[in-house]
Design a protein around this motif. Structure first.
Motif, short mmCIF file in Angstrom:
data_model
loop_
_atom_site.label_atom_id
_atom_site.label_comp_id
_atom_site.label_asym_id
_atom_site.label_seq_id
_atom_site.Cartn_x
_atom_site.Cartn_y
_atom_site.Cartn_z
N GLU A 247 0.82 -1.23 0.00
CA GLU A 247 0.00 0.00 0.00
C GLU A 247 0.84 1.27 0.00
OE1 GLU A 247 -3.50 0.15 2.97
OE2 GLU A 247 -2.09 -1.27 3.80
N LEU A 248 2.16 1.13 0.24
CA LEU A 248 2.98 2.32 0.46
C LEU A 248 3.06 3.19 -0.79
CD1 LEU A 248 5.95 0.82 2.51
CD2 LEU A 248 4.05 2.20 3.36
N SER A 249 3.06 4.52 -0.61
CA SER A 249 3.24 5.44 -1.73
C SER A 249 4.68 5.31 -2.22
CB SER A 249 3.02 6.88 -1.29
OG SER A 249 1.85 6.98 -0.54
N HIS A 250 4.91 5.86 -3.43
CA HIS A 250 6.23 5.69 -4.04
C HIS A 250 7.35 6.29 -3.18
CE1 HIS A 250 4.63 9.60 -5.43
NE2 HIS A 250 5.89 9.99 -5.54
N TYR A 251 7.01 7.29 -2.33
CA TYR A 251 8.04 7.98 -1.55
C TYR A 251 8.25 7.40 -0.16
CZ TYR A 251 3.68 10.09 0.04
OH TYR A 251 2.40 10.28 0.50
N SER A 252 7.37 6.49 0.25
CA SER A 252 7.32 6.17 1.68
C SER A 252 7.99 4.84 2.03
CB SER A 252 5.86 6.13 2.13
OG SER A 252 5.78 5.65 3.45
N SER A 253 8.75 4.86 3.15
CA SER A 253 9.31 3.59 3.62
C SER A 253 8.51 3.09 4.82
CB SER A 253 10.78 3.77 4.00
OG SER A 253 10.90 4.74 4.99
N GLY A 254 7.50 3.84 5.22
CA GLY A 254 6.62 3.41 6.31
C GLY A 254 5.52 4.44 6.50
N THR A 255 4.29 3.99 6.57
CA THR A 255 3.17 4.92 6.78
C THR A 255 2.19 4.29 7.75
OG1 THR A 255 3.32 5.87 4.55
CG2 THR A 255 1.22 6.12 5.66
N SER A 256 1.69 5.10 8.66
CA SER A 256 0.56 4.67 9.49
C SER A 256 -0.57 5.65 9.29
CB SER A 256 0.95 4.65 10.97
OG SER A 256 1.71 3.50 11.24
N ASP A 257 -1.76 5.13 9.08
CA ASP A 257 -2.92 6.01 8.98
C ASP A 257 -3.61 6.08 10.32
OD1 ASP A 257 -2.61 6.53 6.32
OD2 ASP A 257 -4.08 5.04 5.63
N LEU A 258 -4.13 7.26 10.63
CA LEU A 258 -5.11 7.36 11.71
C LEU A 258 -6.44 7.17 11.01
CD1 LEU A 258 -3.88 10.42 13.81
CD2 LEU A 258 -3.40 8.00 14.14
N GLU A 259 -7.15 6.13 11.39
CA GLU A 259 -8.45 5.87 10.77
C GLU A 259 -9.56 6.21 11.76
OE1 GLU A 259 -7.54 2.50 7.42
OE2 GLU A 259 -8.72 1.94 9.17
N TYR A 260 -10.59 6.83 11.23
CA TYR A 260 -11.74 7.21 12.05
C TYR A 260 -12.94 6.37 11.62
CZ TYR A 260 -15.48 9.72 14.25
OH TYR A 260 -16.58 10.01 15.00
N ARG A 261 -13.79 6.06 12.60
CA ARG A 261 -14.99 5.30 12.27
C ARG A 261 -16.10 6.26 11.81
NH1 ARG A 261 -17.54 0.81 16.15
NH2 ARG A 261 -16.37 2.04 17.62
N TYR A 262 -16.04 6.63 10.52
CA TYR A 262 -17.08 7.48 9.94
C TYR A 262 -18.36 6.65 9.78
CZ TYR A 262 -13.37 10.79 8.54
OH TYR A 262 -12.33 11.68 8.54
N PRO A 263 -19.49 7.30 9.52
CA PRO A 263 -20.71 6.50 9.27
C PRO A 263 -20.54 5.57 8.07
CG PRO A 263 -21.27 8.82 9.62
CD PRO A 263 -19.77 8.74 9.56
N ILE A 264 -19.58 5.84 7.18
CA ILE A 264 -19.34 4.95 6.03
C ILE A 264 -18.38 3.81 6.37
CG2 ILE A 264 -19.78 6.61 4.17
CD1 ILE A 264 -16.69 7.17 4.19
N GLY A 265 -17.92 3.78 7.62
CA GLY A 265 -16.97 2.73 8.04
C GLY A 265 -15.61 3.34 8.35
N TRP A 266 -14.68 2.47 8.76
CA TRP A 266 -13.33 2.95 9.10
C TRP A 266 -12.64 3.48 7.86
CZ3 TRP A 266 -11.70 3.44 13.99
CH2 TRP A 266 -12.33 2.68 14.98
N SER A 267 -12.17 4.73 7.90
CA SER A 267 -11.50 5.31 6.73
C SER A 267 -10.42 6.28 7.19
CB SER A 267 -12.48 6.07 5.85
OG SER A 267 -13.52 5.23 5.45
N GLU A 268 -9.49 6.54 6.25
CA GLU A 268 -8.34 7.38 6.59
C GLU A 268 -8.74 8.81 6.95
OE1 GLU A 268 -5.39 7.66 3.45
OE2 GLU A 268 -4.59 9.52 4.30
N LEU A 269 -8.20 9.24 8.08
CA LEU A 269 -8.39 10.62 8.52
C LEU A 269 -7.10 11.40 8.30
CD1 LEU A 269 -9.70 12.86 10.32
CD2 LEU A 269 -9.15 11.48 12.30
N GLU A 270 -5.99 10.76 8.62
CA GLU A 270 -4.67 11.40 8.49
C GLU A 270 -3.64 10.32 8.24
OE1 GLU A 270 -3.66 14.22 11.53
OE2 GLU A 270 -1.51 14.01 11.19
#
Ligand code: GAP
Length: 442
Positions: A247-270
């Motif tokens: 899933e990592l972007s071309h520039y990233s060697s490590g990423t963690s998402d903060l996911e929020y439980r929106y009414p549409i389900g867990w999705s990336e916030l930051e």
């Protein structure tokens, strides 16, 4: 929370003037939104809280770079070549879908089903679609006049690394923070302000000695998690999810998402990414400028690594709205209330004369004038007091002060708390200092 739907949030936002569909009188322009008075106040408070978290430390400085940048910026960053999503078109209904989202999408036709499932569906092969908006600079469209609207604020920071290093007198570890609009020609925008083509970002690039990157990555994941929970997001609605290697972007060697439980389900916030030295090296190679840190005392030189917390203003605002939304049974029906953190609440206090006569409006106005120089306040004398309370509950106002006949006799008023509904009598003269103190304490 379980029965919260996006429709309820959309409807409250429209009803109370937070957010409207853009260009509405012309039938709207898909997935673009305008923020009304309370939406602007809320979004501004979110951004201010972010700036405070960044500039409240002495190792971060601010930047406001241009939206239009030299096209070579986006070649060096990898966006011209790589910032694309695979898309498929349906030749029958002309709809466009993200190839990697087809399993979870519904075709626009009835009966509703996945794209490609109906007998009449005729999908193209997946093709790469670059997400950058193009425009032209200057009066004539000619070769070389194409520029892009920035798809992220981050690159404006990297290309200013040398300027900032020179003038800020900082050395790694230090950060550069920026808030501003970004644009992406998303194939499938939607879910209200969650995914739009024009949105605001709050990004900070934190430049560190390479050996310290891992430690700072952990630091920023924890800090950013704490920022949301300190501002009222419930821990059960927020998780840290580490990206898998695929899933990592071309520039990233490590990423963690903060996911929020929106009414549409867990999705990336930051997203918090370890970008390594990818960007500074890419811009140094493409521009010919040295983008490195040189310690004048020791002569040591290196290209700093970058830890990037990248948040969306609109997604954060939506998360705060969802987390604050509550419906409660009260004596006279259901009350909708936004339990926003007082720092985020668009209006901090409303002053309400019980009746529009007997000197009450004058006393209420005098208090309102004192309060408004200290905090965002509202004066409201229209309709029953019950209706006025409901309105303030729906925009998340933490306190209401009601001036009544007793106020004129003994100089006291009722102070109503949005969350507990408790009403206490307090001296009018004490209210400005009392509320200022309560706001500062949160
Ligand atoms: N500089 C890194 C970067 O831009 P990103 O994950 O693509 O990373 C960061 O974007 C944040 O910006 C996301 O977590 C999200 O909050 C917000 N964002 C991205 N695309 C968006 C969109 N189309 N609509 C609204 N917010 C968006």
């Amino acid at each position: 929370m379980n029965d919260l739907t996006m429709d309820k949030i959309v409807s409250l936002c429209k009803r109370r003037g937070f957010v409207f569909p853009s260009s509405e009188i012309y039938g709207g322009l898909g997935s673009t939104y305008d923020y009304g008075h309370y939406g602007v106040l809320l979004k501004t408070n979110v951004k201010n809280a972010w700036w405070q978290a960044m500039l409240g430390r002495d190792d971060i400085v601010a930047l406001d770079s241009a939206i239009l940048q030299h096209p070579r910026v986006w070649e060096a960053s990898g966006h011209v070549g790589g910032f694309s999503d695979p898309m498929v078109d349906c030749r029958t209904c002309k709809a466009r879908f993200r190839a990697d989202h087809i399993e979870s999408m519904a075709c626009g036709r009835k009966p509703s089903r996945k794209p490609g499932e109906g007998g009449e569906c005729d999908l193209t092969e997946a093709r790469q679609f670059n997400l950058m908006f193009k425009t032209t600079i200057g009066p004539v469209e000619e070769t070389g006049s194409t520029v892009y609207l920035r798809p992220e604020t981050a690159q404006g920071i990297f290309i200013n690394f040398k300027n900032v290093l020179q003038f800020s007198r900082k050395k790694p570890p230090f950060g550069i923070a920026q808030v501003g609009k970004s644009f992406r020609n998303e194939i499938t925008p939607g879910n209200f302000v969650f995914r739009t083509r024009e949105f605001e970002q709050m990004e900070m690039e934190f430049f560190v000695p390479p050996a310290e990157a891992g430690r700072w990555f952990e630091h920023w994941v924890a800090e950013r998690y704490r920022w949301y929970t300190d501002l009222g997001i419930r821990a059960e609605n927020l998780v840290v999810r580490a990206h898998g290697a695929d899933e990592l972007s071309h520039y990233s060697s490590g990423t963690s998402d903060l996911e929020y439980r929106y009414p549409i389900g867990w999705s990336e916030l930051e997203g918090i990414a370890n970008r390594g030295d990818f960007d500074l090296k890419a811009h140094a190679t493409a521009s010919g400028e040295k983008l490195e840190y040189v310690d004048t005392a020791t002569g040591e030189r290196y290209v700093p690594h970058v830890i990037e917390p990248a948040a969306g203003v609109d997604r954060a605002t939506l998360a705060f709205l969802c987390d604050a939304y509550a419906e409660e049974e009260v004596a006279d029906g259901v009350r909708v209330v936004l339990r926003l953190h007082p720092r985020l609440a668009p209006v901090k206090v409303a002053v309400l004369p019980l009746v529009k006569k007997d000197g009450q409006p004058e006393v209420a106005r005098a208090l309102y004038d004192t309060l408004r120089s200290r905090m965002q306040a509202e004066y409201d004398e229209g309709g029953s007091v019950g209706k006025r309370y409901r309105r303030q509950d729906e925009i998340g106002t933490p306190w209401c002060v009601t001036i009544d006949h007793q106020s004129l006799e003994d100089g006291t008023a009722t102070l109503r708390d949005r969350d507990t509904l408790e009403q206490v009598r307090v001296a009018i003269a004490d209210i400005p200092a009392m509320l200022t103190e309560r706001l500062a304490a949160r």
